[in-house]
Design a protein around this motif. Sequence first.
Motif, PDB file in Angstrom:
ATOM      1  N   ALA A 120       0.847  -1.199   0.000  1.00 14.86           N
ATOM      2  CA  ALA A 120       0.000   0.000   0.000  1.00 14.86           C
ATOM      3  C   ALA A 120       0.880   1.246   0.000  1.00 14.86           C
ATOM      4  O   ALA A 120       1.754   1.393   0.862  1.00 14.86           O
ATOM      5  CB  ALA A 120      -0.916   0.002   1.216  1.00 14.86           C
ATOM      6  N   ASN A 121       0.645   2.123  -0.940  1.00 14.05           N
ATOM      7  CA  ASN A 121       1.439   3.356  -0.980  1.00 14.05           C
ATOM      8  C   ASN A 121       1.289   4.121   0.336  1.00 14.05           C
ATOM      9  O   ASN A 121       2.270   4.595   0.902  1.00 14.05           O
ATOM     10  CB  ASN A 121       1.001   4.232  -2.149  1.00 14.05           C
ATOM     11  N   GLU A 122       0.041   4.224   0.806  1.00 17.54           N
ATOM     12  CA  GLU A 122      -0.247   4.779   2.127  1.00 17.54           C
ATOM     13  C   GLU A 122      -1.195   3.821   2.845  1.00 17.54           C
ATOM     14  O   GLU A 122      -2.276   3.529   2.336  1.00 17.54           O
ATOM     15  CB  GLU A 122      -0.932   6.153   2.042  1.00 17.54           C
ATOM     16  N   LEU A 123      -0.774   3.345   3.995  1.00 20.42           N
ATOM     17  CA  LEU A 123      -1.655   2.561   4.857  1.00 20.42           C
ATOM     18  C   LEU A 123      -2.117   3.488   5.972  1.00 20.42           C
ATOM     19  O   LEU A 123      -1.345   3.837   6.875  1.00 20.42           O
ATOM     20  CB  LEU A 123      -0.920   1.343   5.416  1.00 20.42           C
TER      21      LEU A 123
ATOM     22  N   GLY B  70       0.596   1.591  -5.414  1.00 19.33           N
ATOM     23  CA  GLY B  70       0.049   2.824  -5.963  1.00 19.33           C
ATOM     24  C   GLY B  70      -1.320   3.188  -5.429  1.00 19.33           C
ATOM     25  O   GLY B  70      -1.992   4.075  -5.986  1.00 19.33           O
ATOM     26  N   LYS B  71      -1.744   2.543  -4.338  1.00 17.42           N
ATOM     27  CA  LYS B  71      -3.076   2.791  -3.774  1.00 17.42           C
ATOM     28  C   LYS B  71      -2.962   3.220  -2.306  1.00 17.42           C
ATOM     29  O   LYS B  71      -1.999   2.873  -1.619  1.00 17.42           O
ATOM     30  CB  LYS B  71      -3.952   1.532  -3.827  1.00 17.42           C
ATOM     31  N   ALA B  72      -3.983   3.925  -1.851  1.00 18.32           N
ATOM     32  CA  ALA B  72      -4.115   4.211  -0.422  1.00 18.32           C
ATOM     33  C   ALA B  72      -5.108   3.212   0.181  1.00 18.32           C
ATOM     34  O   ALA B  72      -6.110   2.866  -0.453  1.00 18.32           O
ATOM     35  CB  ALA B  72      -4.606   5.632  -0.186  1.00 18.32           C
ATOM     36  N   VAL B  73      -4.801   2.752   1.381  1.00 18.17           N
ATOM     37  CA  VAL B  73      -5.631   1.774   2.082  1.00 18.17           C
ATOM     38  C   VAL B  73      -6.082   2.376   3.410  1.00 18.17           C
ATOM     39  O   VAL B  73      -5.257   2.901   4.164  1.00 18.17           O
ATOM     40  CB  VAL B  73      -4.843   0.465   2.311  1.00 18.17           C
TER      41      VAL B  73
ATOM     42  N   SER C  45      -3.038   8.366  -2.567  1.00 14.96           N
ATOM     43  CA  SER C  45      -3.074   9.089  -1.297  1.00 14.96           C
ATOM     44  C   SER C  45      -4.498   9.359  -0.850  1.00 14.96           C
ATOM     45  O   SER C  45      -5.400   9.581  -1.674  1.00 14.96           O
ATOM     46  CB  SER C  45      -2.341  10.430  -1.430  1.00 14.96           C
ATOM     47  N   TYR C  46      -4.687   9.375   0.474  1.00 18.01           N
ATOM     48  CA  TYR C  46      -5.985   9.733   1.047  1.00 18.01           C
ATOM     49  C   TYR C  46      -6.384  11.153   0.699  1.00 18.01           C
ATOM     50  O   TYR C  46      -7.570  11.521   0.750  1.00 18.01           O
ATOM     51  CB  TYR C  46      -5.970   9.537   2.571  1.00 18.01           C
ATOM     52  N   LYS C  47      -5.407  11.987   0.309  1.00 18.60           N
ATOM     53  CA  LYS C  47      -5.697  13.381   0.001  1.00 18.60           C
ATOM     54  C   LYS C  47      -6.536  13.552  -1.260  1.00 18.60           C
ATOM     55  O   LYS C  47      -7.047  14.640  -1.528  1.00 18.60           O
ATOM     56  CB  LYS C  47      -4.394  14.170  -0.097  1.00 18.60           C
ATOM     57  N   PHE C  48      -6.699  12.469  -2.032  1.00 17.54           N
ATOM     58  CA  PHE C  48      -7.576  12.527  -3.194  1.00 17.54           C
ATOM     59  C   PHE C  48      -9.059  12.513  -2.795  1.00 17.54           C
ATOM     60  O   PHE C  48      -9.915  12.848  -3.622  1.00 17.54           O
ATOM     61  CB  PHE C  48      -7.290  11.345  -4.134  1.00 17.54           C
ATOM     62  N   LEU C  49      -9.375  12.117  -1.563  1.00 18.19           N
ATOM     63  CA  LEU C  49     -10.776  12.001  -1.150  1.00 18.19           C
ATOM     64  C   LEU C  49     -11.542  13.325  -1.280  1.00 18.19           C
ATOM     65  O   LEU C  49     -12.625  13.349  -1.876  1.00 18.19           O
ATOM     66  CB  LEU C  49     -10.870  11.438   0.270  1.00 18.19           C
ATOM     67  N   PRO C  50     -11.041  14.456  -0.759  1.00 15.62           N
ATOM     68  CA  PRO C  50     -11.762  15.713  -0.978  1.00 15.62           C
ATOM     69  C   PRO C  50     -11.440  16.345  -2.326  1.00 15.62           C
ATOM     70  O   PRO C  50     -12.243  17.126  -2.850  1.00 15.62           O
ATOM     71  CB  PRO C  50     -11.260  16.599   0.170  1.00 15.62           C
ATOM     72  N   TYR C  51     -10.299  15.997  -2.881  1.00 10.99           N
ATOM     73  CA  TYR C  51      -9.835  16.623  -4.128  1.00 10.99           C
ATOM     74  C   TYR C  51     -10.728  16.237  -5.310  1.00 10.99           C
ATOM     75  O   TYR C  51     -11.081  17.084  -6.128  1.00 10.99           O
ATOM     76  CB  TYR C  51      -8.380  16.205  -4.366  1.00 10.99           C
ATOM     77  N   HIS C  52     -11.100  14.960  -5.417  1.00  9.57           N
ATOM     78  CA  HIS C  52     -12.018  14.522  -6.469  1.00  9.57           C
ATOM     79  C   HIS C  52     -13.435  14.761  -5.954  1.00  9.57           C
ATOM     80  O   HIS C  52     -14.096  13.854  -5.443  1.00  9.57           O
ATOM     81  CB  HIS C  52     -11.789  13.051  -6.813  1.00  9.57           C
ATOM     82  N   ILE C  53     -13.905  15.977  -6.100  1.00  7.24           N
ATOM     83  CA  ILE C  53     -15.072  16.479  -5.380  1.00  7.24           C
ATOM     84  C   ILE C  53     -16.345  15.715  -5.750  1.00  7.24           C
ATOM     85  O   ILE C  53     -16.727  15.635  -6.918  1.00  7.24           O
ATOM     86  CB  ILE C  53     -15.266  17.982  -5.651  1.00  7.24           C
ATOM     87  N   GLY C  54     -16.966  15.124  -4.728  1.00  7.39           N
ATOM     88  CA  GLY C  54     -18.265  14.489  -4.888  1.00  7.39           C
ATOM     89  C   GLY C  54     -18.264  13.182  -5.663  1.00  7.39           C
ATOM     90  O   GLY C  54     -19.320  12.674  -6.028  1.00  7.39           O
TER      91      GLY C  54
END
Length: 419
Positions: free
Chosen positions: A11-14, A71-74, A391-400
Amino acid sequence: MKKGNLIIKNANELVTCSGFKAKAGVEMSDLHLIFNGAVVIEEGIIKAVGATEEILNNYDENDYEVIDASGKAVLPGFVDSHTHFVFGGNRAEEFSWRLRGDSYMEIMQRGGGIVNSVRATAEASKEELFKIGLKRLNSMLSFGVTTVEGKSGYGLDYDTEIKQLEVMNELEKVHPIEIAKTFLGAHAVPKEYKGREDEFIDFIIEKVLPTVVERDLAEFCDIFCEKNVFTVEQSRRLLNKAKELGMKTKIHADEIVQLGGAELAAEIGAVSADHLLQASDKGIADMAKAKVVATLLPCTAFSLKEEFARGRYMIDKGCAVALATDFNPGSCFTESIPLVIALAALHMNMSIEEIITALTINGAAAIDRADKIGSIDIGKQGDIIILENPSYKFLPYHIGVSIVEKVIKKGQLVFDKEK
């Protein structure tokens, strides 16, 4: 190979959200991140968490199902800790009324609102409610929800309240999502009890609550503590009786008027107080001191065009904040976790780290399950989501938009966007 034996590696980010109780204040920003992380799950329970190289030195991949999360966030599975997802009918027309300027309370006073859904839910068969409930759970699963809280409250009588809870119990037997059941018999005042609200509380306490407890149909008791609905004293009476009978308590508090619901939640030791758009400074301070989880519902404020709850202030004052959808047929007809995330980030001044905490470990704490779910910790259930992005930071970035690619429940893959 045993059922629920799984290794997730590379996992890129766990994002572990590590912890066994609600996180308050500055603690909400600590996600306990592991880069190039791995998780081992055996028979549905997490057995090891750490760096991939270290984990794979100690475990033989041939004994497990293996998911390469390069390449994924978990993250832990999301916990939607406040919904009303079992109901009949719809209130699309009322939504159009609100768009023209009618308030939620005005619609409720003239026989719309909750009472409208009560009629439709009473008329629906258990089979119909089960079928639509299953469809809604499937949608929630696609958003990464692995545990959901569901409330009754569209009965306001004996038969329909019990029917809603029975349907939730049946749904949990066949669907991967776990359901925390809440009895919300005091959701509104039925027409026949208008002006006799104390008598309706007596009816709930004497006639309905004992069956809910005896049949173990719900874990929590909730009430809509609000002006022109139920007073603080009526709410105190019902919730204290529920506690005497062994139930845990929640409260719809200070949504439309500052009535003192937050203070009451702290006084009685409720697990959570929800909505809180109008909660007072004292109520927020009391909740922080009493460790009551503040469950905020930004989609409802958005749908009603109301000011958002003061999430930033609550966190800064030491509260443990959870976020949930409030999925229901009237004030918030959405089960969209991505919308919750976007609104909390853009309109409630919460950081993405705080938002993730609010949807995982604090959501779990809001249904009193932080010892079992809500984080990627040894000994907890293997409830995990894998994002499409690194990254988990994509959660708000890809809006809705949902970026959940895979959902794992108790070590088993139960949703895969790629299949």
